[in-house]
Design a protein around this motif. Structure first.
Motif, PDB file in Angstrom:
ATOM      1  N   ILE A 140      27.205  18.573  -6.733  1.00 38.86           N
ATOM      2  CA  ILE A 140      26.757  18.329  -5.354  1.00 38.86           C
ATOM      3  C   ILE A 140      27.853  18.725  -4.363  1.00 38.86           C
ATOM      4  O   ILE A 140      27.586  19.420  -3.372  1.00 38.86           O
ATOM      5  N   ALA A 141      29.088  18.308  -4.637  1.00 39.45           N
ATOM      6  CA  ALA A 141      30.186  18.629  -3.715  1.00 39.45           C
ATOM      7  C   ALA A 141      30.427  20.133  -3.634  1.00 39.45           C
ATOM      8  O   ALA A 141      30.635  20.686  -2.544  1.00 39.45           O
ATOM      9  N   GLY A 142      30.382  20.805  -4.773  1.00 42.72           N
ATOM     10  CA  GLY A 142      30.587  22.252  -4.783  1.00 42.72           C
ATOM     11  C   GLY A 142      29.493  22.990  -4.038  1.00 42.72           C
ATOM     12  O   GLY A 142      29.764  23.955  -3.306  1.00 42.72           O
ATOM     13  N   SER A 143      28.271  22.539  -4.197  1.00 41.78           N
ATOM     14  CA  SER A 143      27.158  23.177  -3.501  1.00 41.78           C
ATOM     15  C   SER A 143      27.293  23.023  -1.989  1.00 41.78           C
ATOM     16  O   SER A 143      27.087  23.985  -1.233  1.00 41.78           O
ATOM     17  N   ILE A 144      27.658  21.827  -1.562  1.00 42.78           N
ATOM     18  CA  ILE A 144      27.804  21.587  -0.117  1.00 42.78           C
ATOM     19  C   ILE A 144      28.972  22.397   0.444  1.00 42.78           C
ATOM     20  O   ILE A 144      28.853  23.020   1.509  1.00 42.78           O
ATOM     21  N   LEU A 145      30.092  22.414  -0.268  1.00 43.94           N
ATOM     22  CA  LEU A 145      31.247  23.175   0.220  1.00 43.94           C
ATOM     23  C   LEU A 145      30.963  24.675   0.258  1.00 43.94           C
ATOM     24  O   LEU A 145      31.374  25.371   1.199  1.00 43.94           O
ATOM     25  N   PHE A 146      30.267  25.177  -0.753  1.00 44.28           N
ATOM     26  CA  PHE A 146      29.933  26.598  -0.785  1.00 44.28           C
ATOM     27  C   PHE A 146      29.033  26.967   0.396  1.00 44.28           C
ATOM     28  O   PHE A 146      29.278  27.964   1.096  1.00 44.28           O
ATOM     29  N   CYS A 147      28.026  26.144   0.649  1.00 43.89           N
ATOM     30  CA  CYS A 147      27.122  26.423   1.763  1.00 43.89           C
ATOM     31  C   CYS A 147      27.822  26.222   3.106  1.00 43.89           C
ATOM     32  O   CYS A 147      27.539  26.944   4.069  1.00 43.89           O
ATOM     33  N   PHE A 148      28.723  25.263   3.186  1.00 45.40           N
ATOM     34  CA  PHE A 148      29.501  25.083   4.414  1.00 45.40           C
ATOM     35  C   PHE A 148      30.309  26.341   4.723  1.00 45.40           C
ATOM     36  O   PHE A 148      30.362  26.782   5.885  1.00 45.40           O
ATOM     37  N   ALA A 149      30.929  26.920   3.703  1.00 44.31           N
ATOM     38  CA  ALA A 149      31.732  28.128   3.912  1.00 44.31           C
ATOM     39  C   ALA A 149      30.861  29.282   4.402  1.00 44.31           C
ATOM     40  O   ALA A 149      31.257  30.025   5.316  1.00 44.31           O
ATOM     41  N   ILE A 150      29.682  29.425   3.821  1.00 44.57           N
ATOM     42  CA  ILE A 150      28.775  30.490   4.268  1.00 44.57           C
ATOM     43  C   ILE A 150      28.383  30.265   5.726  1.00 44.57           C
ATOM     44  O   ILE A 150      28.426  31.192   6.546  1.00 44.57           O
ATOM     45  N   GLY A 151      28.015  29.041   6.066  1.00 44.90           N
ATOM     46  CA  GLY A 151      27.639  28.742   7.442  1.00 44.90           C
ATOM     47  C   GLY A 151      28.785  28.921   8.421  1.00 44.90           C
ATOM     48  O   GLY A 151      28.596  29.410   9.541  1.00 44.90           O
ATOM     49  N   TYR A 152      29.974  28.540   7.993  1.00 45.77           N
ATOM     50  CA  TYR A 152      31.147  28.692   8.858  1.00 45.77           C
ATOM     51  C   TYR A 152      31.401  30.156   9.201  1.00 45.77           C
ATOM     52  O   TYR A 152      31.608  30.511  10.365  1.00 45.77           O
ATOM     53  N   TYR A 153      31.361  31.014   8.169  1.00 46.17           N
ATOM     54  CA  TYR A 153      31.636  32.426   8.424  1.00 46.17           C
ATOM     55  C   TYR A 153      30.485  33.111   9.182  1.00 46.17           C
ATOM     56  O   TYR A 153      30.728  34.033   9.964  1.00 46.17           O
ATOM     57  N   LEU A 154      29.267  32.670   8.961  1.00 44.97           N
ATOM     58  CA  LEU A 154      28.159  33.222   9.748  1.00 44.97           C
ATOM     59  C   LEU A 154      28.292  32.813  11.218  1.00 44.97           C
ATOM     60  O   LEU A 154      28.066  33.640  12.117  1.00 44.97           O
ATOM     61  N   ASP A 155      28.656  31.564  11.466  1.00 46.30           N
ATOM     62  CA  ASP A 155      28.870  31.127  12.847  1.00 46.30           C
ATOM     63  C   ASP A 155      30.012  31.898  13.502  1.00 46.30           C
ATOM     64  O   ASP A 155      29.940  32.279  14.665  1.00 46.30           O
ATOM     65  N   LYS A 156      31.037  32.113  12.742  1.00 43.81           N
ATOM     66  CA  LYS A 156      32.201  32.843  13.266  1.00 43.81           C
ATOM     67  C   LYS A 156      31.828  34.294  13.558  1.00 43.81           C
ATOM     68  O   LYS A 156      32.232  34.852  14.580  1.00 43.81           O
ATOM     69  N   TRP A 157      31.043  34.900  12.695  1.00 46.05           N
ATOM     70  CA  TRP A 157      30.676  36.305  12.827  1.00 46.05           C
ATOM     71  C   TRP A 157      29.663  36.515  13.957  1.00 46.05           C
ATOM     72  O   TRP A 157      29.764  37.477  14.734  1.00 46.05           O
ATOM     73  N   LEU A 158      28.705  35.601  14.074  1.00 45.63           N
ATOM     74  CA  LEU A 158      27.636  35.762  15.059  1.00 45.63           C
ATOM     75  C   LEU A 158      27.909  35.006  16.364  1.00 45.63           C
ATOM     76  O   LEU A 158      27.072  35.005  17.269  1.00 45.63           O
ATOM     77  N   HIS A 159      29.052  34.338  16.446  1.00 43.26           N
ATOM     78  CA  HIS A 159      29.461  33.586  17.638  1.00 43.26           C
ATOM     79  C   HIS A 159      28.440  32.515  18.032  1.00 43.26           C
ATOM     80  O   HIS A 159      28.150  32.305  19.197  1.00 43.26           O
ATOM     81  N   THR A 160      27.902  31.854  17.039  1.00 42.40           N
ATOM     82  CA  THR A 160      27.044  30.702  17.301  1.00 42.40           C
ATOM     83  C   THR A 160      27.893  29.451  17.104  1.00 42.40           C
ATOM     84  O   THR A 160      28.921  29.485  16.437  1.00 42.40           O
ATOM     85  N   LYS A 161      27.470  28.374  17.686  1.00 45.57           N
ATOM     86  CA  LYS A 161      28.304  27.170  17.669  1.00 45.57           C
ATOM     87  C   LYS A 161      27.712  26.113  16.752  1.00 45.57           C
ATOM     88  O   LYS A 161      27.054  25.175  17.201  1.00 45.57           O
ATOM     89  N   GLY A 162      27.924  26.257  15.479  1.00 46.28           N
ATOM     90  CA  GLY A 162      27.529  25.241  14.526  1.00 46.28           C
ATOM     91  C   GLY A 162      26.103  25.312  14.028  1.00 46.28           C
ATOM     92  O   GLY A 162      25.698  24.466  13.232  1.00 46.28           O
ATOM     93  N   LEU A 163      25.346  26.289  14.461  1.00 41.00           N
ATOM     94  CA  LEU A 163      23.954  26.400  14.028  1.00 41.00           C
ATOM     95  C   LEU A 163      23.850  26.661  12.527  1.00 41.00           C
ATOM     96  O   LEU A 163      23.158  25.947  11.798  1.00 41.00           O
ATOM     97  N   PHE A 164      24.581  27.677  12.061  1.00 38.91           N
ATOM     98  CA  PHE A 164      24.479  28.036  10.647  1.00 38.91           C
ATOM     99  C   PHE A 164      25.197  27.034   9.755  1.00 38.91           C
ATOM    100  O   PHE A 164      24.812  26.828   8.607  1.00 38.91           O
ATOM    101  N   ILE A 165      26.253  26.402  10.271  1.00 42.75           N
ATOM    102  CA  ILE A 165      26.906  25.347   9.476  1.00 42.75           C
ATOM    103  C   ILE A 165      25.908  24.229   9.203  1.00 42.75           C
ATOM    104  O   ILE A 165      25.785  23.754   8.068  1.00 42.75           O
ATOM    105  N   THR A 166      25.183  23.817  10.223  1.00 46.73           N
ATOM    106  CA  THR A 166      24.209  22.743  10.053  1.00 46.73           C
ATOM    107  C   THR A 166      23.113  23.141   9.074  1.00 46.73           C
ATOM    108  O   THR A 166      22.772  22.386   8.163  1.00 46.73           O
ATOM    109  N   ILE A 167      22.587  24.329   9.252  1.00 44.53           N
ATOM    110  CA  ILE A 167      21.499  24.794   8.369  1.00 44.53           C
ATOM    111  C   ILE A 167      21.982  24.893   6.926  1.00 44.53           C
ATOM    112  O   ILE A 167      21.335  24.406   5.989  1.00 44.53           O
ATOM    113  N   PHE A 168      23.163  25.485   6.728  1.00 45.42           N
ATOM    114  CA  PHE A 168      23.624  25.698   5.359  1.00 45.42           C
ATOM    115  C   PHE A 168      24.110  24.408   4.703  1.00 45.42           C
ATOM    116  O   PHE A 168      24.028  24.271   3.489  1.00 45.42           O
ATOM    117  N   ILE A 169      24.629  23.450   5.481  1.00 49.83           N
ATOM    118  CA  ILE A 169      24.972  22.154   4.876  1.00 49.83           C
ATOM    119  C   ILE A 169      23.706  21.456   4.392  1.00 49.83           C
ATOM    120  O   ILE A 169      23.684  20.881   3.293  1.00 49.83           O
TER     121      ILE A 169
END
Length: 96
Positions: A38-67
């Motif tokens: 469970i922890a690995g899955s959440i951390l992996f998805c958090f990382a994906i959301g973080y980099y998508l937010d960083k790349w697309l300049h959105t503010k936490g949208l993809f982090i929330t979705i991927f978490i």
């Protein structure tokens, strides 16, 4: 120091008897595996959301979705692991 010895000397009682505590070790391993899944899955998805937010300049949208996806995916995977172990245990009990 007791914990640094690899194996007890001949004639000494073993520190940890795997035959006696085997069920307990299996249970601890299952709980650890489920928690890490469970922890690995959440951390992996958090990382994906973080980099998508960083790349697309959105503010936490993809982090929330991927978490949320990580929680759902980790929960489903943990459920499957527990059901597999339960099925194996039931099969062993029927065979015995």
């Amino acid at each position: 120091m007791l914990w640094l010895r690899a194996a007890p000397k001949l004639g000494e009682r073993p520190i940890f008897n795997i035959k006696k505590h085997g069920k307990w070790v299996d249970d601890v391993a299952l709980v650890s595996q489920v928690g890490l899944t469970i922890a690995g899955s959440i951390l992996f998805c958090f990382a994906i959301g973080y980099y998508l937010d960083k790349w697309l300049h959105t503010k936490g949208l993809f982090i929330t979705i991927f978490i949320l996806l990580g929680i759902a995916g980790g929960g489903y995977t943990a459920y499957r692991q527990i059901m597999e172990v339960t099925r194996d245990t039931d099969k062993q009990n029927k065979d015995a």
